[in-house]
Design a protein around this motif. Structure first.
Motif, PDB file in Angstrom:
ATOM      1  N   PHE A  18       0.843  -1.195   0.000  1.00 41.88           N
ATOM      2  CA  PHE A  18       0.000   0.000   0.000  1.00 41.88           C
ATOM      3  C   PHE A  18       0.875   1.241   0.000  1.00 41.88           C
ATOM      4  O   PHE A  18       2.084   1.173   0.245  1.00 41.88           O
ATOM      5  CB  PHE A  18      -0.974   0.006   1.187  1.00 41.88           C
ATOM      6  N   SER A  19       0.256   2.372  -0.285  1.00 43.73           N
ATOM      7  CA  SER A  19       0.992   3.622  -0.390  1.00 43.73           C
ATOM      8  C   SER A  19       0.797   4.461   0.858  1.00 43.73           C
ATOM      9  O   SER A  19      -0.336   4.687   1.297  1.00 43.73           O
ATOM     10  CB  SER A  19       0.511   4.414  -1.615  1.00 43.73           C
ATOM     11  N   CYS A  20       1.889   4.920   1.419  1.00 40.79           N
ATOM     12  CA  CYS A  20       1.810   5.778   2.600  1.00 40.79           C
ATOM     13  C   CYS A  20       1.065   7.070   2.279  1.00 40.79           C
ATOM     14  O   CYS A  20       0.243   7.542   3.065  1.00 40.79           O
ATOM     15  CB  CYS A  20       3.223   6.084   3.093  1.00 40.79           C
ATOM     16  N   GLN A  21       1.333   7.649   1.110  1.00 40.29           N
ATOM     17  CA  GLN A  21       0.713   8.922   0.738  1.00 40.29           C
ATOM     18  C   GLN A  21      -0.801   8.813   0.592  1.00 40.29           C
ATOM     19  O   GLN A  21      -1.524   9.797   0.770  1.00 40.29           O
ATOM     20  CB  GLN A  21       1.307   9.444  -0.576  1.00 40.29           C
ATOM     21  N   GLU A  22      -1.286   7.626   0.281  1.00 46.05           N
ATOM     22  CA  GLU A  22      -2.719   7.447   0.045  1.00 46.05           C
ATOM     23  C   GLU A  22      -3.418   6.727   1.189  1.00 46.05           C
ATOM     24  O   GLU A  22      -4.581   6.343   1.066  1.00 46.05           O
ATOM     25  CB  GLU A  22      -2.922   6.655  -1.252  1.00 46.05           C
ATOM     26  N   ALA A  23      -2.727   6.543   2.294  1.00 52.14           N
ATOM     27  CA  ALA A  23      -3.275   5.762   3.406  1.00 52.14           C
ATOM     28  C   ALA A  23      -4.264   6.589   4.215  1.00 52.14           C
ATOM     29  O   ALA A  23      -3.888   7.321   5.120  1.00 52.14           O
ATOM     30  CB  ALA A  23      -2.155   5.258   4.306  1.00 52.14           C
ATOM     31  N   GLY A  24      -5.519   6.501   3.837  1.00 53.04           N
ATOM     32  CA  GLY A  24      -6.664   6.981   4.598  1.00 53.04           C
ATOM     33  C   GLY A  24      -6.534   8.306   5.292  1.00 53.04           C
ATOM     34  O   GLY A  24      -6.012   9.275   4.776  1.00 53.04           O
ATOM     35  N   GLY A  25      -7.046   8.345   6.517  1.00 54.53           N
ATOM     36  CA  GLY A  25      -7.033   9.541   7.338  1.00 54.53           C
ATOM     37  C   GLY A  25      -7.062   9.133   8.786  1.00 54.53           C
ATOM     38  O   GLY A  25      -6.517   8.100   9.165  1.00 54.53           O
ATOM     39  N   LEU A  26      -7.716   9.940   9.594  1.00 57.48           N
ATOM     40  CA  LEU A  26      -7.801   9.617  11.014  1.00 57.48           C
ATOM     41  C   LEU A  26      -8.505   8.281  11.225  1.00 57.48           C
ATOM     42  O   LEU A  26      -8.115   7.481  12.077  1.00 57.48           O
ATOM     43  CB  LEU A  26      -8.548  10.730  11.750  1.00 57.48           C
ATOM     44  N   VAL A  27      -9.552   8.031  10.434  1.00 54.13           N
ATOM     45  CA  VAL A  27     -10.260   6.748  10.462  1.00 54.13           C
ATOM     46  C   VAL A  27     -10.533   6.337   9.026  1.00 54.13           C
ATOM     47  O   VAL A  27     -10.909   7.166   8.193  1.00 54.13           O
ATOM     48  CB  VAL A  27     -11.602   6.836  11.227  1.00 54.13           C
ATOM     49  N   GLU A  28     -10.350   5.068   8.736  1.00 58.48           N
ATOM     50  CA  GLU A  28     -10.638   4.570   7.393  1.00 58.48           C
ATOM     51  C   GLU A  28     -11.169   3.148   7.483  1.00 58.48           C
ATOM     52  O   GLU A  28     -10.694   2.342   8.289  1.00 58.48           O
ATOM     53  CB  GLU A  28      -9.377   4.590   6.528  1.00 58.48           C
ATOM     54  N   VAL A  29     -12.171   2.854   6.658  1.00 61.00           N
ATOM     55  CA  VAL A  29     -12.762   1.515   6.607  1.00 61.00           C
ATOM     56  C   VAL A  29     -12.579   0.960   5.204  1.00 61.00           C
ATOM     57  O   VAL A  29     -12.849   1.642   4.212  1.00 61.00           O
ATOM     58  CB  VAL A  29     -14.262   1.547   6.974  1.00 61.00           C
ATOM     59  N   ARG A  30     -12.116  -0.286   5.130  1.00 62.88           N
ATOM     60  CA  ARG A  30     -11.873  -0.936   3.844  1.00 62.88           C
ATOM     61  C   ARG A  30     -12.751  -2.178   3.699  1.00 62.88           C
ATOM     62  O   ARG A  30     -13.277  -2.707   4.675  1.00 62.88           O
ATOM     63  CB  ARG A  30     -10.401  -1.355   3.725  1.00 62.88           C
ATOM     64  N   ASN A  31     -12.825  -2.650   2.488  1.00 66.35           N
ATOM     65  CA  ASN A  31     -13.521  -3.898   2.200  1.00 66.35           C
ATOM     66  C   ASN A  31     -12.669  -5.058   2.709  1.00 66.35           C
ATOM     67  O   ASN A  31     -11.544  -5.252   2.239  1.00 66.35           O
ATOM     68  CB  ASN A  31     -13.744  -4.027   0.692  1.00 66.35           C
ATOM     69  N   PRO A  32     -13.171  -5.864   3.650  1.00 63.11           N
ATOM     70  CA  PRO A  32     -12.352  -6.962   4.188  1.00 63.11           C
ATOM     71  C   PRO A  32     -11.986  -8.005   3.141  1.00 63.11           C
ATOM     72  O   PRO A  32     -11.005  -8.738   3.316  1.00 63.11           O
ATOM     73  CB  PRO A  32     -13.233  -7.564   5.288  1.00 63.11           C
TER      74      PRO A  32
END
Length: 384
Positions: A18-32
């Protein structure tokens, strides 16, 4: 949060996919179903569910029996997490980047916090593991028989067995990636830094257990009840002191081994050996003593007994599926480029963890209200 993407973390994130620059925010939910591999959501579900259930049992126990020990343990472990981990994720933000570089990076899971640094399951694993280890030792009556320090040593040992099963599998299945060039992570025990094997698997739960039992558990055993404000300040103090303990307890290795990786390895191993010898002697002696009695301890935590079996079963399944790649590894690295842990050490930890869980089923129990939600034998009193 590109401002906090240090070169080391960026490199580790890329290795995990994964990319550090594109890693979500304070909270992020992904498709398991879209994570790195199927083991990530399985691990996540096992740990988060167990932690939530441990919290529910702790709340029920306090409300019905007035025993807040498990609740303080749960929140004390969580407080420890939020004291220790953020500086490791963002060294620059805490002004320690000249002394501490990024040590590791977690892969991205279904629920993430802090820009891809902190998965929900990591928040959950601290109180779950602490609860299982503490309660196994408590069910065997070690704290009552041998005191706070001896009980804490046994908690560190039991926690180590449960945790290292997980610790030696994670890098191979890309649950996280260690920065192997970081001096703090040296020396390595196959794919796992020896400081992790000793400090995070043994010494921090030992420190936490000592603080919980000293500030709360021993008083509950004497029948004392605590007010809400008392529990709040004691929980905060426990989190802070447990963090200090994590710094103080490994000082022999970190100070005297400062100039030599070999010396540091020997000293870490010596600390682990001391804890192991003392804990095995106490646990075996206490189990044999209880087996010889008609009436054993009044306290049983059925949740920990059952979820201990669940946890070990899931870990056994995950390890079994990882074995083909493990045995196909060359020089400790699989065909996919993932480092493998130490199988023999893991098997030893499995054996210890299984024996500890089995021990709680094989000691005689008094037929009282002491299961899950009962506690001290003495009547409750209120103290200053």
């Amino acid at each position: 949060m590109a401002d906090h993407c240090s070169p080391t973390f960026d490199q580790l994130a890329s290795a995990l996919g994964f990319s550090c620059q594109e890693a979500g925010g304070l909270v992020e939910v992904r498709n398991p179903l879209a994570l790195e591999n199927w083991t990530l959501p399985v691990l996540e579900l096992t740990i988060v569910l167990g932690s939530v259930l441990a919290l529910v049992v702790a709340i029920v126990r306090m409300r019905r029996m007035g025993d807040p020990t498990n609740l303080v343990l749960w929140f004390g472990a969580t407080a420890y997490l939020f004291i220790i981990e953020p500086p490791l994720y963002f060294p620059a933000a805490f002004g320690i980047e000249d002394h501490v570089d990024t040590m590791f990076a977690h892969n991205v899971f279904t629920v993430e916090f802090l820009w891809g640094r902190l998965p929900l399951y990591i928040i959950s694993i601290y109180p779950l593991m602490a609860t299982m280890a503490f309660e196994i030792v408590r069910m065997l009556g070690v704290f009552r028989r041998y005191g706070v320090l001896a009980g804490a040593v046994c908690v560190g040992f039991v926690h180590h067995a449960f945790y290292e099963i997980f610790d030696h599998l994670g890098p191979q299945l890309r649950w996280w990636e260690w920065s192997t060039e970081n001096p703090i992570n040296q020396p390595l025990f196959d794919s796992v830094p020896l400081p992790s094997v000793v400090v995070f698997a043994v010494l921090w739960p030992m420190s936490l257990a000592f603080c919980v039992q000293f500030f709360v558990g021993r008083h509950v055993d004497e029948g004392r009840r605590f007010s809400g404000p008392e529990l709040v300040w004691r929980t905060v103090v426990i989190g802070v002191l447990a963090s200090l303990g994590t710094f103080i307890l490994p000082l022999p290795a970190t100070v005297f081994g400062m100039g030599s990786t070999t010396a540091r390895a020997v000293l870490y191993a010596a600390e682990l050996l001391v804890v192991t010898v003392v804990a095995i002697w106490i646990l075996v002696r206490q189990w044999m003593r209880l087996r010889g009695e008609k009436d054993g301890p009044t306290y049983t935590n059925h949740f920990v007994q059952r979820y201990g079996v669940v946890y070990l079963s899931v870990m056994a399944l995950l390890w079994a599926t990882a074995l083909p790649d493990y045995f196909g590894a060359v020089d400790g690295v699989t065909d996919n480029g993932d480092p493998v842990g130490n199988l023999w050490y893991t098997l030893a930890c499995f054996a210890v963890a299984v024996l500890c869980v089995v021990a709680t089923f094989t000691v005689p129990r008094r037929n009282t209200a002491g299961s899950d939600i009962a506690s001290a034998e003495a009547p409750a009193t209120t103290g200053p």
